[in-house]
Design a protein around this motif. Structure first.
Motif, PDB file in Angstrom:
ATOM      1  N   ALA A 154       7.685  -8.717   6.171  1.00  0.00           N
ATOM      2  CA  ALA A 154       7.114  -8.184   4.935  1.00  0.00           C
ATOM      3  C   ALA A 154       5.831  -7.426   5.226  1.00  0.00           C
ATOM      4  O   ALA A 154       4.994  -7.887   6.009  1.00  0.00           O
ATOM      5  N   LEU A 155       5.669  -6.287   4.556  1.00  0.00           N
ATOM      6  CA  LEU A 155       4.412  -5.543   4.580  1.00  0.00           C
ATOM      7  C   LEU A 155       3.763  -5.702   3.219  1.00  0.00           C
ATOM      8  O   LEU A 155       4.365  -5.334   2.199  1.00  0.00           O
ATOM      9  N   ILE A 156       2.587  -6.277   3.208  1.00  0.00           N
ATOM     10  CA  ILE A 156       1.882  -6.482   1.941  1.00  0.00           C
ATOM     11  C   ILE A 156       0.764  -5.459   1.842  1.00  0.00           C
ATOM     12  O   ILE A 156      -0.204  -5.499   2.605  1.00  0.00           O
ATOM     13  N   ILE A 157       0.913  -4.539   0.904  1.00  0.00           N
ATOM     14  CA  ILE A 157      -0.094  -3.494   0.706  1.00  0.00           C
ATOM     15  C   ILE A 157      -1.132  -4.041  -0.257  1.00  0.00           C
ATOM     16  O   ILE A 157      -0.806  -4.384  -1.404  1.00  0.00           O
ATOM     17  N   GLY A 158      -2.358  -4.139   0.200  1.00  0.00           N
ATOM     18  CA  GLY A 158      -3.415  -4.731  -0.616  1.00  0.00           C
ATOM     19  C   GLY A 158      -3.831  -6.052  -0.015  1.00  0.00           C
ATOM     20  O   GLY A 158      -3.060  -7.015  -0.005  1.00  0.00           O
ATOM     21  N   ALA A 213       0.535  -4.921  -3.673  1.00  0.00           N
ATOM     22  CA  ALA A 213      -0.405  -5.837  -4.326  1.00  0.00           C
ATOM     23  C   ALA A 213      -1.796  -5.215  -4.359  1.00  0.00           C
ATOM     24  O   ALA A 213      -2.797  -5.913  -4.452  1.00  0.00           O
ATOM     25  N   ALA A 214      -1.828  -3.891  -4.328  1.00  0.00           N
ATOM     26  CA  ALA A 214      -3.114  -3.189  -4.268  1.00  0.00           C
ATOM     27  C   ALA A 214      -3.640  -2.900  -5.664  1.00  0.00           C
ATOM     28  O   ALA A 214      -2.867  -2.695  -6.597  1.00  0.00           O
ATOM     29  N   PRO A 215      -4.961  -2.876  -5.809  1.00  0.00           N
ATOM     30  CA  PRO A 215      -5.535  -2.415  -7.076  1.00  0.00           C
ATOM     31  C   PRO A 215      -5.276  -0.922  -7.212  1.00  0.00           C
ATOM     32  O   PRO A 215      -5.061  -0.238  -6.208  1.00  0.00           O
ATOM     33  N   LEU A 216      -5.294  -0.424  -8.438  1.00  0.00           N
ATOM     34  CA  LEU A 216      -5.102   1.009  -8.652  1.00  0.00           C
ATOM     35  C   LEU A 216      -6.437   1.720  -8.469  1.00  0.00           C
ATOM     36  O   LEU A 216      -7.388   1.497  -9.223  1.00  0.00           O
ATOM     37  N   THR A 217      -6.503   2.527  -7.446  1.00  0.00           N
ATOM     38  CA  THR A 217      -7.707   3.314  -7.154  1.00  0.00           C
ATOM     39  C   THR A 217      -7.235   4.725  -6.815  1.00  0.00           C
ATOM     40  O   THR A 217      -6.024   5.001  -6.798  1.00  0.00           O
ATOM     41  N   ALA A 218      -8.184   5.606  -6.538  1.00  0.00           N
ATOM     42  CA  ALA A 218      -7.801   6.969  -6.143  1.00  0.00           C
ATOM     43  C   ALA A 218      -6.920   6.916  -4.899  1.00  0.00           C
ATOM     44  O   ALA A 218      -5.967   7.686  -4.760  1.00  0.00           O
ATOM     45  N   GLN A 219      -7.210   5.962  -3.999  1.00  0.00           N
ATOM     46  CA  GLN A 219      -6.461   5.878  -2.740  1.00  0.00           C
ATOM     47  C   GLN A 219      -5.047   5.340  -2.930  1.00  0.00           C
ATOM     48  O   GLN A 219      -4.152   5.649  -2.147  1.00  0.00           O
ATOM     49  N   THR A 220      -4.865   4.493  -3.929  1.00  0.00           N
ATOM     50  CA  THR A 220      -3.548   3.852  -4.059  1.00  0.00           C
ATOM     51  C   THR A 220      -2.674   4.512  -5.126  1.00  0.00           C
ATOM     52  O   THR A 220      -1.526   4.119  -5.299  1.00  0.00           O
ATOM     53  N   THR A 221      -3.205   5.500  -5.828  1.00  0.00           N
ATOM     54  CA  THR A 221      -2.386   6.208  -6.815  1.00  0.00           C
ATOM     55  C   THR A 221      -1.339   7.045  -6.075  1.00  0.00           C
ATOM     56  O   THR A 221      -1.686   7.845  -5.213  1.00  0.00           O
ATOM     57  N   GLY A 222      -0.054   6.791  -6.399  1.00  0.00           N
ATOM     58  CA  GLY A 222       1.025   7.532  -5.750  1.00  0.00           C
ATOM     59  C   GLY A 222       1.213   7.208  -4.279  1.00  0.00           C
ATOM     60  O   GLY A 222       1.921   7.923  -3.563  1.00  0.00           O
ATOM     61  N   LEU A 223       0.616   6.101  -3.843  1.00  0.00           N
ATOM     62  CA  LEU A 223       0.665   5.748  -2.416  1.00  0.00           C
ATOM     63  C   LEU A 223       2.099   5.609  -1.915  1.00  0.00           C
ATOM     64  O   LEU A 223       2.451   6.040  -0.814  1.00  0.00           O
ATOM     65  N   LEU A 238      11.603  -3.093  -2.177  1.00  0.00           N
ATOM     66  CA  LEU A 238      10.243  -2.807  -2.652  1.00  0.00           C
ATOM     67  C   LEU A 238       9.926  -3.708  -3.835  1.00  0.00           C
ATOM     68  O   LEU A 238      10.728  -3.816  -4.770  1.00  0.00           O
ATOM     69  N   ILE A 239       8.769  -4.360  -3.775  1.00  0.00           N
ATOM     70  CA  ILE A 239       8.337  -5.228  -4.875  1.00  0.00           C
ATOM     71  C   ILE A 239       6.981  -4.719  -5.349  1.00  0.00           C
ATOM     72  O   ILE A 239       6.038  -4.657  -4.566  1.00  0.00           O
ATOM     73  N   ASN A 240       6.875  -4.369  -6.623  1.00  0.00           N
ATOM     74  CA  ASN A 240       5.594  -3.888  -7.147  1.00  0.00           C
ATOM     75  C   ASN A 240       5.045  -4.839  -8.193  1.00  0.00           C
ATOM     76  O   ASN A 240       5.600  -4.972  -9.284  1.00  0.00           O
ATOM     77  N   ILE A 241       3.972  -5.529  -7.823  1.00  0.00           N
ATOM     78  CA  ILE A 241       3.262  -6.381  -8.767  1.00  0.00           C
ATOM     79  C   ILE A 241       1.813  -5.905  -8.917  1.00  0.00           C
ATOM     80  O   ILE A 241       1.001  -6.590  -9.534  1.00  0.00           O
ATOM     81  N   GLY A 242       1.533  -4.706  -8.356  1.00  0.00           N
ATOM     82  CA  GLY A 242       0.175  -4.160  -8.471  1.00  0.00           C
ATOM     83  C   GLY A 242       0.044  -3.338  -9.739  1.00  0.00           C
ATOM     84  O   GLY A 242      -0.155  -3.893 -10.820  1.00  0.00           O
ATOM     85  N   ARG A 243       0.186  -2.033  -9.586  1.00  0.00           N
ATOM     86  CA  ARG A 243       0.147  -1.143 -10.731  1.00  0.00           C
ATOM     87  C   ARG A 243       1.250  -0.101 -10.595  1.00  0.00           C
ATOM     88  O   ARG A 243       1.535   0.358  -9.485  1.00  0.00           O
ATOM     89  N   GLY A 244       1.853   0.260 -11.725  1.00  0.00           N
ATOM     90  CA  GLY A 244       2.947   1.217 -11.713  1.00  0.00           C
ATOM     91  C   GLY A 244       2.586   2.540 -11.076  1.00  0.00           C
ATOM     92  O   GLY A 244       3.388   3.142 -10.348  1.00  0.00           O
ATOM     93  N   GLU A 245       1.353   2.994 -11.316  1.00  0.00           N
ATOM     94  CA  GLU A 245       0.941   4.318 -10.832  1.00  0.00           C
ATOM     95  C   GLU A 245       0.852   4.389  -9.306  1.00  0.00           C
ATOM     96  O   GLU A 245       0.706   5.481  -8.754  1.00  0.00           O
ATOM     97  N   SER A 246       0.907   3.267  -8.626  1.00  0.00           N
ATOM     98  CA  SER A 246       0.889   3.312  -7.163  1.00  0.00           C
ATOM     99  C   SER A 246       2.232   3.755  -6.593  1.00  0.00           C
ATOM    100  O   SER A 246       2.341   4.082  -5.424  1.00  0.00           O
TER     101      SER A 246
END
Lengths: 334, 334
Positions: A154-158, A213-223, A238-246
């Protein structure tokens, strides 16, 4: 005349958006200890501006409300905002960032529940539960071979508190975990190796499970966009529990249709509720839940209690817990 | 004239029951090392009798076949039967029990996969995934509060290898585990406390998750019946990965309809495939899979390899692994 008591404004949601009946205000429970020590003003979004006049503190019980920015000019005495959520992205407007207002969040409350949701999603996919349910609905007995979870990667982003708790839980069942964060490093206590998020396409192909699992910031938007999705291991989840915009949802739909990705389990979306015309709803390889991964029984009580504890510190002049770095948009690790 | 090579008969299923084309025999792969040391006879159920004549060993690759009992009179030289399954209940007929034939099984292969299926079922129920999928099918965004798994309690009925691996895996994610077996005891290395299965109704009410991992024996047939189900904690979750006959299905349906039980996740049934007229198919509180909890990718290869290893021991005159106590109906713990 006694000294004026501090004023705490509490922004509450309404049960139904259309009603103006103040009884419909959904107040947090358990704030009585604070009500004895401060003037507590409960308000909805429409009343926020006037309720902020003279107030030193604001509790965003309605944690996704965009009302603060609009009411900002009337926040003449504000020192502290506590958000009853882990992600504070909806609050990070420029005037607030530039101000001296301290922002705290609900870090800690959601860590274990969200880690459990992630592990639940991994297991449900590995054991093909969605297909089992569809076969059951058709009364079809269909034996399949499923996947073993132990030994997968697993790769955990955040690498914040939620990502770390997720790493620990996944490791407990034998999943090999790597982190992705702002800076690459080795020998992290929870992740071991942390790769650089900015370099995601060159790392993402090495993993069976990719967790945002990253917060939504300029860096993680559309990551997680076209490039990253083109580089995934065939059949990856892919599992997204951070923010949709990432996640770039159009690129995600394409990657699922092309078969690059095996499944997407999504609890968050660029627009919530997810619009009924979204193609995600009807894809067999997509699992959708309604932004609820962290909301276990008792979560509202826990959120209110956490605010009360921080408010006691504030009233005592002690240091607040869970202070958000407003330049970064999340609580930095100590 | 050289000494006669030992004869090993392999009972194989057919791809389709109706065809008599011998090419459709589904043989295990990887038996070549044994074929050099013994005469290996591949047969279907119809040919089992004659294929057993003179054979010293039988490999039940078609592990649920009832054909052995019928062919028993022709098993004139049989010393050893290896079953490619953990449960040997379909083989335990009286003539075999009374014979000197050694029975071995596939203990070990299914432990971790089945433990993972159990944990997957626990998480899927706690996070309400079945309801999420139904809402998704209707494009409905419905936020719910779900359950935290950490700190919940599980009773694992059956203290064999599968029950033990399940206990270890559940403990790894913070579930409080108790065992239920033939004899009550304390300080078990995997379970801590083991209560007596025979006394199930007086214990079952203390647990959120009730897992049947017991072999099917006279003691476990109908073990989870009306009395036990009446005593469960409201909302409890029953998971059956043992054998269908250990659960009284009529009583189960009643308990689910009465709301005593929150969910039943069932991988095994009294009759398999589950008849299309079973009320279990259409109950929202039931999760059905097709007797596949242990069958992860590569399981057939692992089963064949395990037989080859045991067959090498047998050919060398060494002690066999996984010897079933035919009086008890399972492999006793050392």
């Amino acid at each position: 005349m006694t000294a004026a008591r501090p004023i705490i404004t509490v922004l509450c949601p309404r049960a139904e958006a259309e009603t103006q009946d103040p009884d419909q205000l959904q107040r947090p429970e358990g704030l009585e200890p604070i009500e004895g020590l401060a003037e507590v003003r409960y308000t909805d979004a429409a009343g926020l501006g006037s309720a902020l006049e003279g107030a030193q503190a604001l509790f965003l019980w309605d944690f996704f409300s965009p009302a603060v920015q609009q009411a900002w000019p009337q926040a003449d005495s504000l020192e502290w905002i506590h958000v009853a959520a882990a992600g504070v992205d909806t609050l990070m407007f420029e005037d607030l960032r530039r101000s001296e207002v301290t922002v705290t969040n609900a870090q800690g409350i959601f860590d274990r529940p969200i880690a459990e949701y992630v592990l639940a999603a991994i297991f449900a996919h590995a054991k093909d539960f969605a297909a089992s349910l569809r076969h059951q609905q058709n009364r079809r007995w269909v034996h399949r071979e499923t996947q073993q979870v132990q030994g997968t990667s697993a790769l955990i982003i955040g690498t914040g508190a939620i990502g770390r708790e997720t790493a620990r839980l996944l490791r407990a069942v034998g999943i090999l975990v790597t982190g992705a964060g702002r800076t690459a490093r080795e020998q992290d206590p929870d992740f071991g190796t942390v790769v650089q998020s900015a370099d995601l396409p060159s790392h993402i192909g090495g993993f069976d499970h990719i967790i945002n699992a990253a917060p939504l910031t300029a860096q993680t938007t559309g990551l997680i966009g076209e490039q990253s999705l083109a580089a995934v291991r065939p059949g990856a989840h892919l599992i997204n529990i951070g923010r949709g915009e990432s996640v770039d949802e159009a690129a995600l739909v394409q990657a699922l249709q092309d078969g690059d990705l095996g499944r997407a389990t999504l609890d968050v979306f660029a627009q919530e509720p997810l619009p009924t015309d979204s193609p995600l709803w009807t894809m067999d390889s997509v699992t959708i839940s309604a932004h609820m991964s962290g909301d276990v029984l008792g979560w509202r009580t826990a959120l209110a209690e956490q605010f009360v504890q921080n408010a006691r510190r504030w009233l005592d002049g002690a240091e607040l817990r869970n202070i958000v770095d407003t330049a970064k948009g999340y609580v930095p690790r100590h």
